[in-house]
Structure formats: C-alpha cells, structure tokens
Design a protein around this motif. Structure first.
Motif, PDB file in Angstrom:
ATOM      1  N   LEU A 117      -3.231  -5.858  -2.603  1.00 24.76           N
ATOM      2  CA  LEU A 117      -2.849  -5.622  -1.216  1.00 24.76           C
ATOM      3  C   LEU A 117      -3.654  -4.445  -0.683  1.00 24.76           C
ATOM      4  CD1 LEU A 117       1.019  -6.141  -1.022  1.00 24.76           C
ATOM      5  CD2 LEU A 117      -0.775  -7.558  -0.022  1.00 24.76           C
ATOM      6  N   LEU A 118      -4.335  -4.664   0.422  1.00 25.06           N
ATOM      7  CA  LEU A 118      -5.154  -3.625   1.042  1.00 25.06           C
ATOM      8  C   LEU A 118      -4.274  -2.720   1.894  1.00 25.06           C
ATOM      9  CD1 LEU A 118      -8.104  -5.964   2.097  1.00 25.06           C
ATOM     10  CD2 LEU A 118      -7.930  -4.551   0.033  1.00 25.06           C
ATOM     11  N   GLY A 119      -4.553  -1.438   1.850  1.00 26.42           N
ATOM     12  CA  GLY A 119      -3.793  -0.481   2.638  1.00 26.42           C
ATOM     13  C   GLY A 119      -2.410  -0.197   2.102  1.00 26.42           C
ATOM     14  N   ALA A 120      -2.136  -0.551   0.854  1.00 33.89           N
ATOM     15  CA  ALA A 120      -0.772  -0.466   0.323  1.00 33.89           C
ATOM     16  C   ALA A 120      -0.544   0.689  -0.644  1.00 33.89           C
ATOM     17  CB  ALA A 120      -0.421  -1.768  -0.378  1.00 33.89           C
ATOM     18  N   ALA A 121      -1.581   1.414  -1.011  1.00 32.97           N
ATOM     19  CA  ALA A 121      -1.462   2.383  -2.099  1.00 32.97           C
ATOM     20  C   ALA A 121      -0.432   3.471  -1.826  1.00 32.97           C
ATOM     21  CB  ALA A 121      -2.823   3.016  -2.391  1.00 32.97           C
ATOM     22  N   LYS A 122      -0.233   3.859  -0.568  1.00 27.12           N
ATOM     23  CA  LYS A 122       0.703   4.939  -0.239  1.00 27.12           C
ATOM     24  C   LYS A 122       2.048   4.414   0.240  1.00 27.12           C
ATOM     25  CE  LYS A 122      -2.564   8.009  -0.944  1.00 27.12           C
ATOM     26  NZ  LYS A 122      -2.555   8.862  -2.141  1.00 27.12           N
ATOM     27  N   ASP A 172      -7.181   2.910  -0.750  1.00 27.55           N
ATOM     28  CA  ASP A 172      -5.885   2.553  -0.160  1.00 27.55           C
ATOM     29  C   ASP A 172      -5.353   1.213  -0.660  1.00 27.55           C
ATOM     30  OD1 ASP A 172      -7.604   0.805   1.114  1.00 27.55           O
ATOM     31  OD2 ASP A 172      -6.813   1.183   3.129  1.00 27.55           O
ATOM     32  N   ALA A 173      -6.076   0.568  -1.580  1.00 25.34           N
ATOM     33  CA  ALA A 173      -5.647  -0.731  -2.107  1.00 25.34           C
ATOM     34  C   ALA A 173      -4.733  -0.540  -3.305  1.00 25.34           C
ATOM     35  CB  ALA A 173      -6.856  -1.571  -2.488  1.00 25.34           C
ATOM     36  N   LEU A 174      -3.926  -1.565  -3.584  1.00 24.14           N
ATOM     37  CA  LEU A 174      -3.006  -1.522  -4.719  1.00 24.14           C
ATOM     38  C   LEU A 174      -3.036  -2.868  -5.429  1.00 24.14           C
ATOM     39  CD1 LEU A 174      -0.750   0.238  -6.091  1.00 24.14           C
ATOM     40  CD2 LEU A 174       0.879  -0.998  -4.643  1.00 24.14           C
ATOM     41  N   THR A 175      -3.302  -2.849  -6.733  1.00 23.61           N
ATOM     42  CA  THR A 175      -3.177  -4.096  -7.489  1.00 23.61           C
ATOM     43  C   THR A 175      -1.702  -4.397  -7.644  1.00 23.61           C
ATOM     44  OG1 THR A 175      -3.106  -3.089  -9.697  1.00 23.61           O
ATOM     45  CG2 THR A 175      -5.294  -3.558  -8.776  1.00 23.61           C
ATOM     46  N   MET A 176      -1.333  -5.657  -7.464  1.00 22.64           N
ATOM     47  CA  MET A 176       0.079  -6.038  -7.508  1.00 22.64           C
ATOM     48  C   MET A 176       0.451  -6.747  -8.797  1.00 22.64           C
ATOM     49  SD  MET A 176       1.154  -4.756  -4.743  1.00 22.64           S
ATOM     50  CE  MET A 176       2.795  -5.459  -4.565  1.00 22.64           C
ATOM     51  N   ALA A 177      -0.534  -7.136  -9.573  1.00 21.02           N
ATOM     52  CA  ALA A 177      -0.276  -7.809 -10.844  1.00 21.02           C
ATOM     53  C   ALA A 177      -1.616  -8.114 -11.498  1.00 21.02           C
ATOM     54  CB  ALA A 177       0.507  -9.108 -10.651  1.00 21.02           C
TER      55      ALA A 177
END
Length: 209
Positions: A117-122, A172-177
């Motif tokens: 998910l882009l922009g999800a890290a925070k 700002d990206a977050l790996t979700m799985a």
C-alpha cells in the motif's frame, strides 16, 4: 504448452483453498503470474483509489535475505516452542510442522508476491488492510485455479525498513504481506477445518451464551 486454469465453481474454490506451506521449487510461468495478478487487481479497494503496488520477487539473493528475517520472526513467535509442539504437549502439531517447514524452505518457493500500500507507512488506521486484503484473497483463489499453493505471511515484518529498501519501495509505502507461491509438494486441496458456523455467527447482536 501454457498452463490452463481449472474451471472451478466459485463456492468450490472458496471451500478448497487452504494455506499451503509445503511448496515445490517447480517454476511458474510468467504468463500465469500475470493472470494471477490480473485477478488480484479486480479485487476491492477503498474508493477505487488503487493505491497499491504488487512486487513479484524471484531473485534468490533478495529472497535469501528476507527469508532470514522471516525465520527470525518465526523463531521468536513460534519456533522457540518447538519442543512443546513436537512432543505432543500442545495441539496443532501438524500445523506447527507445516509452519516450521515453510520457515526453513521459504526461499525455495519460486515466486513471491508482496502486496504493497502506497502512502500507508505512517497510518494508524486499524482497518488499513481492507484496501488490499480482498485483492490478496483473489490472488490466492486464482492461484488455486492453476493448482498453485499459497499462504499469507507477515513474520518478516519486524524488518519492514530493510525489506522496503530491498524492494526499492518509497519510504511512505508499507508491505502488507508476503505471499509465497508454488506448486504443492505435499498435501491436498481440502476444506480448511473451522469452528462450527453456529459458534461464530450472531444475528442482530453478539451473544455471550
């Protein structure tokens, strides 16, 4: 000859897609991976913003480094209880063995998929995953149609910053799985065991008895 998917009824697929943790190293064709991902991106996402990326990983060096993070997470969460599980003092021995096998052989799965998910890290939103996990399930159901096993894993996530760097993701990206994909090395397409429906379904309000 290109692999062709099995013509599975939707409910049959839903009832026969367990987590598969014994995966062979048999290669998966590029065209098949594209079809799996094309099915995934048809999945639901909040506001149809599609603020996602799907990272396909085959590089042995990258997989080896992330697999080490995963094994650390497995040992910290489960592996340190190995003796209890394997001597029969705890239920779920078969499930433990399967998880232990996956941790030891994760990088042998020929293809990994990271949904991002882009922009999800925070983000502090506890419902954040609703914008991608439906699509992840579609990926796994599409894999089922091709006879490819999969499992949703997150035990590498204690090293999210390092994984983000290895995958070249923006800050700002977050790996979700991590979804390892592979043709099953053992096991079968069986209906996952679950608690009876009447124990978990409530009508109108949650009941305590």
């Amino acid at each position: 000859m290109p692999a062709e998917p099995e013509d599975l009824p939707v409910l049959a697929a839903l009832h026969s897609t367990p987590a598969r943790r014994y995966l062979s190293d048999r290669p998966i064709e590029d065209d098949v991976i594209r079809q799996l991902l094309d099915a995934a991106i048809r999945g639901p996402n909040g506001g149809n913003t599609q603020r996602w990326a799907w990272i396909v990983v085959r590089d042995p060096e990258v997989k080896g480094r992330i697999a080490a993070f995963y094994r650390e997470g497995w040992e910290n969460s489960y592996g340190r209880h190995r003796e209890r599980f394997l001597t029969g003092e705890e239920p779920g021995r078969a499930l433990f063995r399967a998880g232990d096998h996956l941790a030891a052989h994760l990088e042998e799965a020929p293809v990994w998929i990271f949904p991002v998910l882009l922009g999800a890290a925070k983000s502090q939103n506890p419902r954040l995953g609703s914008s991608i996990y439906g699509a992840v399930q579609q990926l796994m159901l599409a894999a089922r149609a091709f006879g490819i096993g999969s499992v949703l894993t997150t035990l590498y996530s204690g090293h999210e910053d390092e994984v983000r760097e290895l995958l070249g993701l923006p800050e700002d990206a977050l790996t979700m799985a991590l979804i390892p994909l592979g043709y099953p090395a053992r096991g079968r397409w069986a209906q996952p065991k679950r608690r009876p429906l009447d124990e978990v379904v409530h009508f109108e309000r949650y009941r305590t008895s």
